[in-house]
Design an enzyme around this catalytic site. Sequence first.
Site, PDB file in Angstrom:
ATOM      1  N   ASP A 125       9.617 -22.829  91.184  1.00  0.00           N
ATOM      2  CA  ASP A 125      10.506 -23.505  91.634  1.00  0.00           C
ATOM      3  C   ASP A 125      11.990 -23.059  91.344  1.00  0.00           C
ATOM      4  OD1 ASP A 125       8.685 -25.618  90.897  1.00  0.00           O
ATOM      5  OD2 ASP A 125       8.796 -25.623  88.531  1.00  0.00           O
ATOM      6  N   ARG A 179       9.602 -25.709  99.255  1.00  0.00           N
ATOM      7  CA  ARG A 179       9.483 -27.284  98.893  1.00  0.00           C
ATOM      8  C   ARG A 179      10.812 -27.852  99.025  1.00  0.00           C
ATOM      9  NH1 ARG A 179       8.967 -27.255  92.679  1.00  0.00           N
ATOM     10  NH2 ARG A 179       6.569 -27.417  93.058  1.00  0.00           N
ATOM     11  N   ARG A 301      13.177 -37.256  82.919  1.00  0.00           N
ATOM     12  CA  ARG A 301      12.445 -38.431  83.864  1.00  0.00           C
ATOM     13  C   ARG A 301      13.203 -39.845  83.084  1.00  0.00           C
ATOM     14  NH1 ARG A 301      11.404 -34.412  86.097  1.00  0.00           N
ATOM     15  NH2 ARG A 301      12.712 -34.620  87.659  1.00  0.00           N
TER      16      ARG A 301
END
Length: 324
Positions: A125, A179, A301
């Site tokens: 990531d 990604r 989130r």
Amino acid sequence: MGILGRVVVTVLPIMPRFIVGWVSRRYHAGTDLESALETMNRLSKEGACFTVDVLGEEITSMEEAQFFIDEYNRVLDSIVEQKIDANLSIKPTAFGLLIDPNAAEKSMEEILRKASSHEIFVRLDMEDHRVTQRTIDLVLTLHEKGLRNVGTVLQGRLFRTLDDIQHLTDELGEYADHRICKGIYLESANIAHTEKRSITKATNEAIDAMLESGAYTAIASHDTAVIEHSILSLKRMGMGPNISDPRSNAGPSRIGKGPGYEFQMLLGVRGDIRRKLAKQGHKTRIYLPYGSKWYEYGVRRLRENPDVAWHITKALLMPWSNRR
Ligand code: FDA
């Protein structure tokens, strides 16, 4: 986000933990590996595959890294044993990249070797600008060591991203595997786009550059402007569901991967779009976080959800609608 939404975001930190827990449970797969496996086995039936994230970020001492090493080993053993179509997403700072880079590299290498023996891919990531270059360098070093099952994430909002795509293409050739996302970290205006419209435009340009470079392109967005642009670009390149990758500069097809591209979405976000893409035959991967650090992740989130006020009200009044 409306005024009410902004008010809700402001009071989130003082909201009772059980309320945040209830509303944000759609965003994570529980606190332990068993819940994550159960969620993956259930969602596999919707045609999804997964990238598993053990929740937790930057550590403050190298002792904490051991937890992530052990847990990712357990994840690998379980997905192999249960034959789940999943790969791993790991955060380099959780392995100590900012404390002891050599030790962090060694631990990640260990996991990568084990994953490689099962033909499982590992995504590093991308975190904030402090580690952009170090994460890219880490990927290059791991490839030099013969580990081809690793790639990282590039963030559309960063000015440097097109150069990074070029550099990674030059260095990795057909093994380049990225990604692409907008980027979650609010970087300063001297290194990044800061307006929504220009971030979206830059992300779309990065997607096109990746597709043209021959790289495997994992499109990670819930934004219809990005998804629709990607579908048009894929068509232009002659790429799509059930078509083997036609690009002459692309690598051979790889186990567990789509035909040169895939779509990725976060667990609990825009499941409707994900299901539609899967139905159309696109490879769709769910980013599936689990672990004891669910609270921090869930709050983040919720803060990002443009309909946070309505979303919380709906989840409390109509709990059955709070689905992944
Ligand atoms: P945008 O934020 O504009 O959202 C588009 C629409 O999606 C919204 O209008 C809303 O309808 C819906 N939506 C978005 N968030 C929602 C939420 N929380 N709840 C409900 N609806 C929501 N970033 C990074 O810096 N490094 C990384 O490694 C990754 N990795 C990563 C993996 C995957 C699979 C995804 C999908 C995303 C990331 N990201 C990331 C995060 C990414 O950079 C970005 O912050 C978010 O995906 C939001 O950007 P979107 O492109 O979805 O657009």
